[in-house]
Design a protein around this motif. Structure first.
Motif, PDB file in Angstrom:
ATOM      1  N   LEU A  31      -5.787  -6.305   8.289  1.00  0.00           N
ATOM      2  CA  LEU A  31      -4.579  -6.982   8.822  1.00  0.00           C
ATOM      3  C   LEU A  31      -3.375  -5.756   9.173  1.00  0.00           C
ATOM      4  O   LEU A  31      -3.044  -6.160  10.332  1.00  0.00           O
ATOM      5  CB  LEU A  31      -3.888  -7.857   7.746  1.00  0.00           C
ATOM      6  CG  LEU A  31      -4.590  -9.082   7.517  1.00  0.00           C
ATOM      7  CD1 LEU A  31      -3.715  -9.748   6.283  1.00  0.00           C
ATOM      8  CD2 LEU A  31      -4.732 -10.166   8.706  1.00  0.00           C
ATOM      9  N   LEU A  32      -3.244  -5.109   8.329  1.00  0.00           N
ATOM     10  CA  LEU A  32      -2.270  -3.753   8.747  1.00  0.00           C
ATOM     11  C   LEU A  32      -2.930  -2.879  10.210  1.00  0.00           C
ATOM     12  O   LEU A  32      -1.973  -2.675  10.932  1.00  0.00           O
ATOM     13  CB  LEU A  32      -2.067  -2.848   7.708  1.00  0.00           C
ATOM     14  CG  LEU A  32      -1.190  -3.222   6.516  1.00  0.00           C
ATOM     15  CD1 LEU A  32      -1.292  -2.320   5.323  1.00  0.00           C
ATOM     16  CD2 LEU A  32       0.263  -3.280   7.035  1.00  0.00           C
ATOM     17  N   LEU A  91       0.852  -1.331   0.215  1.00  0.00           N
ATOM     18  CA  LEU A  91       0.122  -0.049   0.056  1.00  0.00           C
ATOM     19  C   LEU A  91       0.705   1.357   0.132  1.00  0.00           C
ATOM     20  O   LEU A  91       1.762   1.354   1.019  1.00  0.00           O
ATOM     21  CB  LEU A  91      -0.843  -0.110   1.222  1.00  0.00           C
ATOM     22  CG  LEU A  91      -1.729   1.350   1.414  1.00  0.00           C
ATOM     23  CD1 LEU A  91      -2.661   1.627   0.363  1.00  0.00           C
ATOM     24  CD2 LEU A  91      -2.437   1.358   3.046  1.00  0.00           C
ATOM     25  N   ALA A  92       0.769   1.982  -1.017  1.00  0.00           N
ATOM     26  CA  ALA A  92       1.651   3.428  -1.153  1.00  0.00           C
ATOM     27  C   ALA A  92       0.386   4.310  -0.856  1.00  0.00           C
ATOM     28  O   ALA A  92      -0.208   4.589  -1.842  1.00  0.00           O
ATOM     29  CB  ALA A  92       2.214   3.365  -2.368  1.00  0.00           C
ATOM     30  N   PRO A  93       0.282   4.832   0.105  1.00  0.00           N
ATOM     31  CA  PRO A  93      -0.776   5.820   0.621  1.00  0.00           C
ATOM     32  C   PRO A  93      -0.681   7.151   0.178  1.00  0.00           C
ATOM     33  O   PRO A  93      -0.131   8.126   0.812  1.00  0.00           O
ATOM     34  CB  PRO A  93      -1.067   5.636   2.112  1.00  0.00           C
ATOM     35  CG  PRO A  93       0.197   5.103   2.591  1.00  0.00           C
ATOM     36  CD  PRO A  93       0.995   4.585   1.533  1.00  0.00           C
ATOM     37  N   GLY A  94      -1.192   7.371  -1.008  1.00  0.00           N
ATOM     38  CA  GLY A  94      -1.443   8.874  -1.677  1.00  0.00           C
ATOM     39  C   GLY A  94      -0.106   9.738  -1.619  1.00  0.00           C
ATOM     40  O   GLY A  94       0.973   9.429  -1.723  1.00  0.00           O
ATOM     41  N   LEU A  97       3.714  -8.119   8.542  1.00  0.00           N
ATOM     42  CA  LEU A  97       3.204  -7.006   8.390  1.00  0.00           C
ATOM     43  C   LEU A  97       4.259  -5.838   8.734  1.00  0.00           C
ATOM     44  O   LEU A  97       4.877  -5.815   9.754  1.00  0.00           O
ATOM     45  CB  LEU A  97       1.944  -6.660   9.379  1.00  0.00           C
ATOM     46  CG  LEU A  97       0.968  -7.694   9.333  1.00  0.00           C
ATOM     47  CD1 LEU A  97       0.173  -7.514  10.774  1.00  0.00           C
ATOM     48  CD2 LEU A  97      -0.082  -7.519   8.196  1.00  0.00           C
ATOM     49  N   GLN A  98       4.431  -4.934   7.594  1.00  0.00           N
ATOM     50  CA  GLN A  98       5.309  -3.839   7.902  1.00  0.00           C
ATOM     51  C   GLN A  98       4.655  -2.645   7.749  1.00  0.00           C
ATOM     52  O   GLN A  98       4.135  -2.201   6.701  1.00  0.00           O
ATOM     53  CB  GLN A  98       6.583  -4.023   6.709  1.00  0.00           C
ATOM     54  CG  GLN A  98       7.313  -5.134   7.144  1.00  0.00           C
ATOM     55  CD  GLN A  98       8.526  -5.579   5.853  1.00  0.00           C
ATOM     56  OE1 GLN A  98       8.256  -4.901   4.776  1.00  0.00           O
ATOM     57  NE2 GLN A  98       9.334  -6.340   6.371  1.00  0.00           N
ATOM     58  N   ARG A  99       4.777  -1.727   8.895  1.00  0.00           N
ATOM     59  CA  ARG A  99       4.011  -0.484   8.907  1.00  0.00           C
ATOM     60  C   ARG A  99       5.258   0.555   8.902  1.00  0.00           C
ATOM     61  O   ARG A  99       6.176   0.618   9.592  1.00  0.00           O
ATOM     62  CB  ARG A  99       3.383  -0.323  10.094  1.00  0.00           C
ATOM     63  CG  ARG A  99       2.131  -1.415  10.531  1.00  0.00           C
ATOM     64  CD  ARG A  99       1.513  -1.375  11.769  1.00  0.00           C
ATOM     65  NE  ARG A  99       1.168  -0.063  12.103  1.00  0.00           N
ATOM     66  CZ  ARG A  99       0.018   0.518  11.962  1.00  0.00           C
ATOM     67  NH1 ARG A  99      -0.993  -0.201  11.429  1.00  0.00           N
ATOM     68  NH2 ARG A  99      -0.272   1.571  12.433  1.00  0.00           N
ATOM     69  N   THR A 107       6.092   2.400   2.267  1.00  0.00           N
ATOM     70  CA  THR A 107       4.893   1.861   1.873  1.00  0.00           C
ATOM     71  C   THR A 107       4.751   0.729   2.958  1.00  0.00           C
ATOM     72  O   THR A 107       5.598   0.238   3.721  1.00  0.00           O
ATOM     73  CB  THR A 107       4.852   1.116   0.587  1.00  0.00           C
ATOM     74  OG1 THR A 107       6.108   0.155   0.771  1.00  0.00           O
ATOM     75  CG2 THR A 107       5.094   2.109  -0.492  1.00  0.00           C
ATOM     76  N   ALA A 108       3.428   0.435   3.138  1.00  0.00           N
ATOM     77  CA  ALA A 108       3.198  -0.810   4.023  1.00  0.00           C
ATOM     78  C   ALA A 108       3.148  -1.894   3.340  1.00  0.00           C
ATOM     79  O   ALA A 108       2.695  -1.864   1.972  1.00  0.00           O
ATOM     80  CB  ALA A 108       1.563  -0.349   4.664  1.00  0.00           C
TER      81      ALA A 108
END
Length: 182
Positions: A164-165, A33-36, A56-58, A43-44
């Protein structure tokens, strides 16, 4: 392999791929996930393994950043695998989405207005599949392209991965210490 996910996979003819992925410790599903507008800051990432293990990588700019590990139940794993392998990869190709947008005037207008939208990438490596789909603003696209059934499936899978994140810092996943190998 005797887990429900393996039995399910065997019923669909995936057993060799599941076992090979399990042996090699290669994730069968990956979600990025590349948030905007924050995408340049990291990215997550969610990696799902054939045995139900999830990494999971935050990113650093999120609350409670870091790497987390958790386990999916056999039913949760089977659901994710089913949804991921059922994605209409051909319908989600850039060319197919562009063609669908051209056929819809409202889609052109709305999607041009979406700036700094989330970009998601899902890679599926199981059952003989090795497919990747990358889509920007999947929910916005679905709103203006409801005829593209694969977008509905993609948005549902996107929600699963986001759950999950978000569950990671809620105690449903174990945070790995810095330098600790998963």
């Amino acid at each position: 392999c005797v887990t429900l996910a393996c039995i399910f996979a065997a019923a669909l003819g995936w057993s060799a791929a599941i076992q090979a992925s399990d042996d090699a410790l290669i994730p069968v599903l990956e979600y990025e996930l590349a948030p905007g507008e924050a995408a340049h800051m990291g990215t997550a990432l969610v990696q799902v393994f054939a045995d139900g293990r999830v990494l999971l990588q935050r990113p650093a700019y999120w609350k409670q950043p870091g790497t987390y590990e958790q386990r999916l139940t056999e039913a949760e794993l089977a659901t994710l695998l089913t949804r991921a392998t059922a994605l209409g990869f051909a319908e989600l190709s850039p060319e197919a989405l562009e063609q669908a947008q051209e056929e819809s005037l409202s889609a052109k207008q709305v999607l041009m207005e979406v700036q700094d939208a989330d970009r998601i990438s899902i890679n599926v490596r199981t059952g003989g599949l090795d497919e990747t789909v990358v889509v920007t603003a999947p929910s916005a696209r679905l709103a203006v392209l409801p005829q593209v059934q694969a977008l509905s499936s993609l948005v549902r899978l996107d929600r699963d991965f986001r759950r999950l994140l978000s569950a990671a810092p809620d105690g449903k996943a174990r945070r790995l210490a810095e330098g600790e190998l998963p």
